[in-house]
Design an enzyme around this catalytic site. Structure first.
Site, mmCIF file in Angstrom:
data_model
loop_
_atom_site.group_PDB
_atom_site.id
_atom_site.type_symbol
_atom_site.label_atom_id
_atom_site.label_comp_id
_atom_site.label_asym_id
_atom_site.label_seq_id
_atom_site.Cartn_x
_atom_site.Cartn_y
_atom_site.Cartn_z
ATOM 1 N N GLU A 175 111.199 -70.488 -42.187
ATOM 2 C CA GLU A 175 111.221 -71.644 -42.976
ATOM 3 C C GLU A 175 110.417 -72.577 -42.275
ATOM 4 O O GLU A 175 109.884 -73.479 -42.964
ATOM 5 C CB GLU A 175 112.680 -72.029 -43.245
ATOM 6 C CG GLU A 175 112.600 -73.578 -43.856
ATOM 7 C CD GLU A 175 112.393 -73.122 -45.552
ATOM 8 O OE1 GLU A 175 111.182 -73.489 -45.771
ATOM 9 O OE2 GLU A 175 113.266 -72.537 -46.270
ATOM 10 N N GLY A 206 107.155 -77.883 -42.486
ATOM 11 C CA GLY A 206 108.158 -78.542 -41.507
ATOM 12 C C GLY A 206 109.481 -78.524 -42.037
ATOM 13 O O GLY A 206 110.191 -77.516 -42.321
ATOM 14 N N ILE A 211 110.530 -79.455 -45.015
ATOM 15 C CA ILE A 211 110.831 -79.173 -46.356
ATOM 16 C C ILE A 211 111.189 -77.778 -46.764
ATOM 17 O O ILE A 211 110.492 -76.767 -46.088
ATOM 18 C CB ILE A 211 109.331 -79.384 -47.189
ATOM 19 C CG1 ILE A 211 108.932 -80.888 -47.001
ATOM 20 C CG2 ILE A 211 109.677 -79.253 -49.006
ATOM 21 C CD1 ILE A 211 107.659 -81.094 -47.633
ATOM 22 N N GLY A 239 98.275 -88.786 -30.493
ATOM 23 C CA GLY A 239 98.743 -87.522 -30.287
ATOM 24 C C GLY A 239 99.007 -86.744 -31.324
ATOM 25 O O GLY A 239 99.914 -85.810 -31.606
ATOM 26 N N LYS A 254 99.695 -71.659 -43.753
ATOM 27 C CA LYS A 254 100.984 -71.850 -44.604
ATOM 28 C C LYS A 254 100.578 -71.486 -46.111
ATOM 29 O O LYS A 254 101.695 -70.796 -46.307
ATOM 30 C CB LYS A 254 101.284 -73.464 -44.633
ATOM 31 C CG LYS A 254 101.487 -73.794 -43.190
ATOM 32 C CD LYS A 254 101.680 -75.388 -43.017
ATOM 33 C CE LYS A 254 101.536 -76.006 -41.432
ATOM 34 N NZ LYS A 254 101.510 -77.334 -41.439
ATOM 35 N N GLY A 291 107.362 -82.567 -36.655
ATOM 36 C CA GLY A 291 108.098 -83.309 -35.772
ATOM 37 C C GLY A 291 109.650 -82.683 -35.426
ATOM 38 O O GLY A 291 109.767 -81.548 -35.798
HETATM 39 N N1 LIG Z 1 105.548 -79.724 -33.294
HETATM 40 C C1 LIG Z 1 105.900 -79.534 -34.827
HETATM 41 O O1 LIG Z 1 106.107 -80.527 -35.577
HETATM 42 C C2 LIG Z 1 105.834 -78.174 -35.713
HETATM 43 C C3 LIG Z 1 106.146 -78.246 -36.944
HETATM 44 C C4 LIG Z 1 105.964 -76.991 -37.499
HETATM 45 C C5 LIG Z 1 106.012 -75.831 -36.895
HETATM 46 N N2 LIG Z 1 105.783 -75.988 -35.424
HETATM 47 C C6 LIG Z 1 105.525 -74.776 -34.564
HETATM 48 O O2 LIG Z 1 106.563 -74.412 -33.795
HETATM 49 C C7 LIG Z 1 106.207 -73.839 -32.568
HETATM 50 C C8 LIG Z 1 106.529 -74.721 -31.321
HETATM 51 O O3 LIG Z 1 105.773 -75.942 -31.449
HETATM 52 P P1 LIG Z 1 105.959 -76.972 -30.649
HETATM 53 O O4 LIG Z 1 105.479 -78.100 -31.055
HETATM 54 O O5 LIG Z 1 107.359 -77.320 -30.063
HETATM 55 O O6 LIG Z 1 104.998 -76.545 -29.109
HETATM 56 P P2 LIG Z 1 105.174 -77.238 -27.725
HETATM 57 O O7 LIG Z 1 105.955 -78.591 -27.841
HETATM 58 O O8 LIG Z 1 103.629 -77.199 -27.342
HETATM 59 O O9 LIG Z 1 105.994 -76.256 -27.011
HETATM 60 C C9 LIG Z 1 105.659 -75.038 -26.532
HETATM 61 C C10 LIG Z 1 106.724 -74.267 -25.977
HETATM 62 O O10 LIG Z 1 106.316 -72.877 -25.510
HETATM 63 C C11 LIG Z 1 106.620 -72.738 -24.140
HETATM 64 N N3 LIG Z 1 105.684 -71.776 -23.773
HETATM 65 C C12 LIG Z 1 104.223 -71.771 -24.015
HETATM 66 N N4 LIG Z 1 103.847 -70.562 -23.350
HETATM 67 C C13 LIG Z 1 104.854 -69.958 -23.117
HETATM 68 C C14 LIG Z 1 104.861 -68.780 -22.440
HETATM 69 N N5 LIG Z 1 103.852 -67.968 -22.015
HETATM 70 N N6 LIG Z 1 106.369 -68.224 -21.740
HETATM 71 C C15 LIG Z 1 107.249 -69.289 -22.016
HETATM 72 N N7 LIG Z 1 107.356 -70.301 -22.740
HETATM 73 C C16 LIG Z 1 106.191 -70.660 -23.255
HETATM 74 C C17 LIG Z 1 106.078 -74.033 -23.580
HETATM 75 O O11 LIG Z 1 106.583 -74.151 -22.121
HETATM 76 P P3 LIG Z 1 106.410 -75.285 -21.262
HETATM 77 O O12 LIG Z 1 107.497 -76.456 -22.080
HETATM 78 O O13 LIG Z 1 107.190 -75.096 -19.928
HETATM 79 O O14 LIG Z 1 105.010 -75.890 -20.995
HETATM 80 C C18 LIG Z 1 106.913 -74.967 -24.496
HETATM 81 O O15 LIG Z 1 108.237 -75.266 -24.261
HETATM 82 C C19 LIG Z 1 104.549 -73.500 -32.952
HETATM 83 O O16 LIG Z 1 104.205 -72.466 -33.440
HETATM 84 C C20 LIG Z 1 104.229 -74.751 -33.977
HETATM 85 O O17 LIG Z 1 103.175 -74.154 -34.838
HETATM 86 C C21 LIG Z 1 105.515 -77.199 -34.955
#
Ligand SMILES: NC(=O)c1ccc[n+]([C@@H]2O[C@H](COP(=O)([O-])OP(=O)(O)OC[C@H]3O[C@@H](n4cnc5c(N)ncnc54)[C@H](OP(=O)(O)O)[C@@H]3O)[C@@H](O)[C@H]2O)c1
Length: 428
Positions: free
Chosen positions: A131, A136, A138, A189, A207, A304
């Site tokens: 989901e 996000g 929705i 950012g 998506k 977010g």
């Molecule tokens: N951010 C959003 O608003 C959003 C919205 C929809 C979907 N998503 C999806 O959700 C997922 C996560 O996004 P995010 O924004 O939370 O990303 P993020 O803030 O960059 O966090 C990624 C996390 O993964 C960890 N990580 C990366 N490589 C790793 C590895 N090799 N081994 C273990 N841990 C590892 C990082 O560790 P460290 O913290 O130690 O560096 C970090 O904690 C992605 O698929 C993104 O497309 C995000």
């Protein structure tokens, strides 16, 4: 009390921390709603030392997300690392092989490997849910797979990249160029580490491909999405479109017809007074059309910490409740290969041309369009100070090959300078 559902969370960034917070803050509510406690056994990220603003001292730590996925005390892997391949894919595959369910927010991974992963999961009697990967907060995956399951879906549309919508609406409200607002978004950012994922339409295209699979019972076909980013959208086109009563959006459209599956993620004009036309800033909107329901419009935060974690938890709770919907709404092996439509459905187009200021120039343009089978709905010539006069044309419904022919023929005349801009007008 029934057994708890024990999570292993791989990735403690924006979304992962949001999930930890919900599990900690809403423990009672989650138990009441699913009938069993939802707990966290272990977590994994790159850096063990990083302060994440939440207390993770009560959970075991794994450096390796694959080891996390295989743990005996993990029932469900929550994959929140991101990335098409690498650790996300390895951990997801390891979890399925070890007999665990998976919840992920990773659209890139599923857009490329979703079919194989869903098949592997179903063969093992497990589920992968996603989901949070689309729009996000929705609940659009749930809306399509469950709420609208009784409909033949006629069209899926969406503004599903908040950064692009922010850039386009900010260009219009502040009268700034694409480059200026891109830089602003970067400072704030808002952009991915690889900005092309956002502004190139790739993230939104992922998506759309996932939604198409659910809507039309086809295997995810990201390669079949006609992709065009917003980098070529100028403030001039935004202003001209506004004068004609339109807004420019990076719009995803998926539609299945007798000609095949059409998937597009491209800048389009939409009526300014439509729900999509009125969408401002980083908000997302998905419009779903079905033969029985007609049209529903879903609007909300597309990214977010809180919104995305909210969507992750919806999947977690389904699994805690024993609700096990197939990844794409029907058994993965029953999904058929997408038969791509060779050409896009006919649509009206917005054309902007620079015309030499000489007698008969407009008539020559009209003749070229007519030769290509294109009829003109509206034409407007702007006042100008220089040699070239900007001309705006709104066509009646035009077949894509006719438009292409006209775009090639117009610059060959002695009255059109430069390359005409053509943007599709979507009926929303
Ligand atoms: N951010 C959003 O608003 C959003 C919205 C929809 C979907 N998503 C999806 O959700 C997922 C996560 O996004 P995010 O924004 O939370 O990303 P993020 O803030 O960059 O966090 C990624 C996390 O993964 C960890 N990580 C990366 N490589 C790793 C590895 N090799 N081994 C273990 N841990 C590892 C990082 O560790 P460290 O913290 O130690 O560096 C970090 O904690 C992605 O698929 C993104 O497309 C995000």
């Amino acid at each position: 009390m029934t057994d708890p559902l024990r999570l292993g969370i791989a990735g403690l960034g924006t979304v992962g921390v949001g999930v930890v917070k919900i599990v900690q803050q809403h423990a009672d509510l989650l138990t009441a709603r699913s009938g069993r406690p939802v707990t966290i056994s272990a977590v994994s990220a790159r850096s063990r030392e990083k302060d994440r603003g939440v207390d993770i001292s009560g959970y075991d730590w794994e450096d390796d997300p694959v080891a996390l996925a295989k743990r005996e005390d993990v029932d469900l892997l929550v994959e929140l690392m991101g990335g098409e391949d690498g650790p996300a894919k390895a951990a997801t595959e390891a979890a399925i092989a070890a007999g665990k369910d998976v919840v992920t927010a990773n659209k890139a991974m599923l857009a490329h490997h979703g079919q194989a992963m869903a098949e592997a999961a179903e063969d093992a009697g497990r589920v992968i849910r996603f989901e949070a990967a689309v729009a996000g907060g929705i609940p659009v995956v749930k809306a399509l797979t469950e709420g609208l399951a009784g409909n033949r879906i006629t069209r899926v549309m969406g503004v599903m990249n908040g950064t692009c919508n922010y850039i386009l609406t900010r260009m219009q409200s502040a009268g700034l160029s694409y480059d200026e607002v891109f830089e602003e978004a970067n400072q704030l950012g808002f952009l991915e580490a690889d900005p092309n994922l956002d502004v190139g339409g790739i993230d939104a295209g992922h998506k759309l491909a996932l939604l198409s699979a659910i809507a039309y019972g086809t295997q995810v076909d990201f390669g079949g999405v006609a992709l065009e980013g917003i980098g070529q959208v100028t403030i001039e086109d935004i202003n001209q479109a506004a004068e004609l009563g339109f807004r420019i959006k990076l719009l995803g459209v998926a539609r299945l017809s007798g000609r095949g599956l059409e998937q597009r993620m491209t800048p389009c004009l939409v009526p300014a007074n439509s729900p999509i036309g009125q969408l401002e800033g980083g908000t997302n909107m998905v419009v779903l059309e079905g033969d029985s329901v007609d049209q529903i419009v879903l609007r909300g935060p597309g990214a977010g910490e809180g919104p995305t974690a909210s969507a992750v938890m919806a999947d977690v709770l389904d699994i805690a409740r024993g609700i096990r919907v197939s990844t794409f709404g029907q058994p993965a092996r029953s999904l058929v290969a997408a038969n791509r439509a060779a050409v896009a459905t006919a649509a009206p187009y917005y054309l902007r041309l620079a015309l030499r200021d000489k007698p008969g120039a407009l008539a020559k343009v009209a003749a070229v369009l007519s030769d290509c089978g294109i009829s003109i709905d509206r034409m407007r010539q702007r006042s100008h100070g220089g040699e070239d006069a900007p001309v705006l044309i709104v066509t009646h419904k035009t077949a894509a090959p006719s438009l292409q022919e006209a775009l090639e023929a117009l610059p060959r005349t002695d009255v059109v300078t430069g390359h005409p801009v053509a943007l599709r007008i979507e009926d929303v």
